[in-house]
Design an enzyme around this catalytic site. Structure first.
Site, PDB file in Angstrom:
ATOM      1  N   THR B  17     101.689  91.102 -18.705  1.00 12.07           N
ATOM      2  CA  THR B  17     100.712  92.117 -18.288  1.00 12.07           C
ATOM      3  C   THR B  17     101.274  93.540 -18.387  1.00 12.07           C
ATOM      4  O   THR B  17     100.557  94.507 -18.150  1.00 12.07           O
ATOM      5  CB  THR B  17     100.234  91.862 -16.843  1.00 12.07           C
ATOM      6  OG1 THR B  17     101.376  91.790 -15.993  1.00 12.07           O
ATOM      7  CG2 THR B  17      99.450  90.570 -16.741  1.00 12.07           C
ATOM      8  N   LYS B  43      99.973  87.530 -10.470  1.00 15.38           N
ATOM      9  CA  LYS B  43      98.775  87.747 -11.280  1.00 15.38           C
ATOM     10  C   LYS B  43      98.178  86.450 -11.843  1.00 15.38           C
ATOM     11  O   LYS B  43      97.434  86.464 -12.815  1.00 15.38           O
ATOM     12  CB  LYS B  43      99.079  88.725 -12.413  1.00 15.38           C
ATOM     13  CG  LYS B  43      99.457  90.111 -11.875  1.00 15.38           C
ATOM     14  CD  LYS B  43      99.331  91.214 -12.894  1.00 15.38           C
ATOM     15  CE  LYS B  43      99.583  92.566 -12.221  1.00 15.38           C
ATOM     16  NZ  LYS B  43      99.644  93.673 -13.157  1.00 15.38           N
ATOM     17  N   THR B  97     114.205  92.565 -23.667  1.00 12.20           N
ATOM     18  CA  THR B  97     114.603  93.616 -22.714  1.00 12.20           C
ATOM     19  C   THR B  97     115.953  94.260 -23.021  1.00 12.20           C
ATOM     20  O   THR B  97     116.939  93.565 -23.240  1.00 12.20           O
ATOM     21  CB  THR B  97     114.649  93.016 -21.294  1.00 12.20           C
ATOM     22  OG1 THR B  97     113.434  92.335 -21.040  1.00 12.20           O
ATOM     23  CG2 THR B  97     114.891  94.108 -20.257  1.00 12.20           C
ATOM     24  N   GLU B  98     115.968  95.601 -22.986  1.00  9.66           N
ATOM     25  CA  GLU B  98     117.206  96.361 -23.157  1.00  9.66           C
ATOM     26  C   GLU B  98     117.693  96.837 -21.805  1.00  9.66           C
ATOM     27  O   GLU B  98     116.892  97.125 -20.919  1.00  9.66           O
ATOM     28  CB  GLU B  98     116.947  97.573 -24.069  1.00  9.66           C
ATOM     29  CG  GLU B  98     118.173  98.437 -24.284  1.00  9.66           C
ATOM     30  CD  GLU B  98     117.932  99.585 -25.276  1.00  9.66           C
ATOM     31  OE1 GLU B  98     116.789  99.773 -25.714  1.00  9.66           O
ATOM     32  OE2 GLU B  98     118.920 100.278 -25.596  1.00  9.66           O
ATOM     33  N   TYR B 159     114.657  95.171 -40.204  1.00 12.17           N
ATOM     34  CA  TYR B 159     113.367  95.521 -40.805  1.00 12.17           C
ATOM     35  C   TYR B 159     113.576  96.099 -42.204  1.00 12.17           C
ATOM     36  O   TYR B 159     112.889  95.744 -43.156  1.00 12.17           O
ATOM     37  CB  TYR B 159     112.617  96.562 -39.960  1.00 12.17           C
ATOM     38  CG  TYR B 159     112.529  96.261 -38.478  1.00 12.17           C
ATOM     39  CD1 TYR B 159     112.565  94.955 -38.007  1.00 12.17           C
ATOM     40  CD2 TYR B 159     112.396  97.292 -37.557  1.00 12.17           C
ATOM     41  CE1 TYR B 159     112.493  94.698 -36.649  1.00 12.17           C
ATOM     42  CE2 TYR B 159     112.318  97.033 -36.198  1.00 12.17           C
ATOM     43  CZ  TYR B 159     112.371  95.736 -35.747  1.00 12.17           C
ATOM     44  OH  TYR B 159     112.290  95.489 -34.406  1.00 12.17           O
ATOM     45  N   GLU B 209     127.599  95.121 -37.235  1.00 12.68           N
ATOM     46  CA  GLU B 209     127.844  96.534 -36.956  1.00 12.68           C
ATOM     47  C   GLU B 209     129.185  96.638 -36.245  1.00 12.68           C
ATOM     48  O   GLU B 209     129.828  95.629 -35.937  1.00 12.68           O
ATOM     49  CB  GLU B 209     126.710  97.137 -36.123  1.00 12.68           C
ATOM     50  CG  GLU B 209     126.551  96.523 -34.738  1.00 12.68           C
ATOM     51  CD  GLU B 209     125.351  97.088 -33.969  1.00 12.68           C
ATOM     52  OE1 GLU B 209     124.483  97.716 -34.566  1.00 12.68           O
ATOM     53  OE2 GLU B 209     125.301  96.873 -32.752  1.00 12.68           O
ATOM     54  N   HIS B 247     123.786 100.952 -29.583  1.00 16.73           N
ATOM     55  CA  HIS B 247     123.883  99.692 -28.843  1.00 16.73           C
ATOM     56  C   HIS B 247     125.062  99.713 -27.874  1.00 16.73           C
ATOM     57  O   HIS B 247     126.113 100.291 -28.172  1.00 16.73           O
ATOM     58  CB  HIS B 247     124.097  98.523 -29.805  1.00 16.73           C
ATOM     59  CG  HIS B 247     122.847  98.107 -30.519  1.00 16.73           C
ATOM     60  ND1 HIS B 247     122.881  97.488 -31.740  1.00 16.73           N
ATOM     61  CD2 HIS B 247     121.546  98.207 -30.175  1.00 16.73           C
ATOM     62  CE1 HIS B 247     121.645  97.231 -32.136  1.00 16.73           C
ATOM     63  NE2 HIS B 247     120.814  97.661 -31.197  1.00 16.73           N
TER      64      HIS B 247
END
Lengths: 92, 289
Positions: B17, B43, B97-98, B159, B209, B247
Site C-alpha cells: 500500500t 490494512k 529496500t535501501e 538496465y 563493482e 552503494h
C-alpha cells in the site's frame, strides 16, 4: 533532481550538464518535471543534455519535448548524450 | 527453465500500500507476473486494484499460496519483514529496500541459514526471467527472452547492459540484481551455480563493482566449476580510495577492492572483462557468434 541541478548550475566553471538516467525505481517523468522545476528557480546559462531511459521514459521525454526549453538538449542514448555534452562544453 | 523465478512464481508484495509498493506491484502484474497478494499490517481486507491485502505474510500464504515475497517495506521495518517472509515459508524473498542497517542484516543472514528461503538483496532491483515473471523494479520492456544469464551488483548498469543486449537481439534467461549492500543474499557464486545448471542459459554476464571480494571469489568459482562462458564488467576504475561510491558496499579499502584487482582476477582465469556496457554487449555477441 531540482535541488541538485540548482547546485550544479550555480557553479560558474560548469560549461555543460549531462543528465543520464536509466530509471528502475526512478521514474523519468518525475526527473523531467524536476529538471523543468529547477529551470524555473535558476537561470540555465549552459546547455543541459538529457538522456532518459527505463521506467516512464516515454512520458519523461514527452514532457521535455512539450516544454521545448532552449537549453535542454534531449539525446537518445548514453554514448550520444556524453559526446554531445563534451562537445557543448568545448564549444562554450 | 530460467533460474529463481518463472511462470509458477506466486508473489506476495510486502508494503503493497506504499507508493513504490503499489506502483511496482501493478507494473509487475501488468508484465504477466502472478502477483497474488499484498501485506500491510492493519490494512487486511483492502485491495490494491484487485490484489487482496492481508495483515501478515502467513495469512496471505494461507489464502493465496504465494511462494515468493517482494519487499518494499521502509528500512526500519524491512529486516523484520524478511524474517516474517522466511517464517511464512517463502522459497524466495526479494528485498528492494535501501538503507537497512548492516547489523540488522547480519542478524537476518544468520537466521536465514536455518531456513529454506533464498534472499535477493536488500538494496537491489530484484530479478526478472523475461517473458515469464518480473519480481522487482527492473523495467520489463528493456528485456527479451533468451539464453544469456546476468547477475549484477548494480541496478542501473544491469538496465544499461540488458538494454544493449536486447538491442542486439540477444535475449536473457534470467537477470539477477543482487544489490549493493555489504551483507546480502544470493551473490555471484549462488547465481553462477544456478546458471551453470540451467538448461536455458548458454552464457553468463557478471557485473561487479569496487569494494569487497565477491568478484575475486566468483573468479575462483568460475575457474573450478563453470563450463559455460562468462563475460564480466567492473564499475569504478576511476574511483578514489576510501570514498563510498553510491552503494554502501562500494568502497575501496586500502589496496583491496579496486576495479583493476577484480578485472585482473577475472582475466587471469580467462573471463573477458568489458570496459564499457557497449563493450560488454560486443563481447557477448562475439562469444555467441
Amino acid at each position: 533532481m531540482a535541488t541538485s541541478l540548482e547546485v550544479i548550475l550555480s557553479d560558474p566553471s560548469v560549461r555543460s550538464v549531462l543528465i543520464n538516467i536509466f530509471g528502475g525505481i526512478t521514474r523519468c517523468d518525475l526527473v523531467a518535471a524536476g529538471i523543468l522545476e529547477a529551470l524555473k528557480r535558476v537561470e540555465a546559462t549552459v546547455p543541459i543534455v538529457v538522456r532518459l531511459d527505463g521506467t516512464n521514459a516515454k512520458e519523461g521525454r514527452q514532457i521535455l519535448l512539450d516544454a521545448g526549453h532552449e537549453q535542454v538538449v534531449p539525446m537518445p542514448t548514453m554514448l550520444e548524450a556524453a559526446e554531445e555534452a563534451a562537445k557543448l562544453a568545448g564549444a562554450a | 527453465m530460467a533460474i529463481l523465478i518463472d511462470e509458477a512464481t506466486r508473489v506476495v508484495v510486502q508494503g503493497i500500500t506504499g507508493r513504490e509498493g503499489t506502483f511496482h506491484a501493478l507494473r509487475d502484474r501488468a508484465y504477466g507476473t502472478q502477483v497474488v497478494a499484498g501485506v500491510t499490517p492493519g490494512k487486511a481486507g483492502q485491495d490494491v486494484d484487485g490484489i487482496p491485502v492481508f495483515d501478515t505474510v502467513a495469512e496471505a500464504v494461507a489464502e493465496t499460496h504465494a511462494n515468493t515475497s517482494l519487499i518494499f517495506v521502509p528500512a526500519r521495518g524491512a529486516s523484520e519483514a524478511i524474517l516474517e517472509a522466511a517464517d511464512a515459508g517463502m522459497r524466495l524473498i526479494v528485498c528492494i529496500t535501501e538503507g537497512i542497517p548492516v547489523r540488522d542484516m547480519a542478524t537476518v543472514a544468520s537466521y536465514l541459514r536455518g531456513h529454506g528461503a533464498a534472499l535477493i538483496g536488500p538494496n537491489c532491483p530484484g530479478v526478472i526471467s523475461p517473458g515469464k515473471s518480473n519480481v522487482g523494479i527492473i523495467p520489463g520492456e528493456i528485456c527479451a527472452p533468451g539464453s544469456v544469464g546476468l547477475v549484477s551488483r548494480s541496478g542501473t548498469l544491469t538496465y544499461q547492459i540488458v538494454h544493449e543486449l536486447t538491442q542486439r537481439r540477444i535475449g536473457q534467461s534470467t537477470c539477477v540484481g543482487m544489490g549493493g549492500d555489504p551483507v546480502h543474499g544470493i551473490g555471484f557464486i549462488e547465481s553462477l551455480e544456478r546458471f551453470e545448471d540451467d538448461t536455458e542459459t548458454d552464457m553468463v554476464v557478471m557485473i561487479g563493482e569496487i569494494g569487497g571480494d565477491d568478484e575475486e571469489r566468483a573468479a575462483r568459482f568460475i575457474h573450478d566449476n563453470m563450463s559455460k562462458p562468462v563475460v564480466g564488467y567492473i564499475a569504478g576504475f576511476t574511483a578514489p580510495p576510501g570514498k563510498r561510491m553510491g552503494h554502501a558496499g562500494a568502497i575501496v579499502t586500502g589496496s583491496s577492492g579496486t576495479a583493476q584487482a577484480k578485472a585482473d582476477a577475472l582475466e587471469a582465469i580467462g573471463v573477458k572483462v568489458g570496459r564499457t556496457p557497449t563493450h560488454v554487449a560486443d563481447l557477448v555477441a562475439a562469444a555467441l557468434a
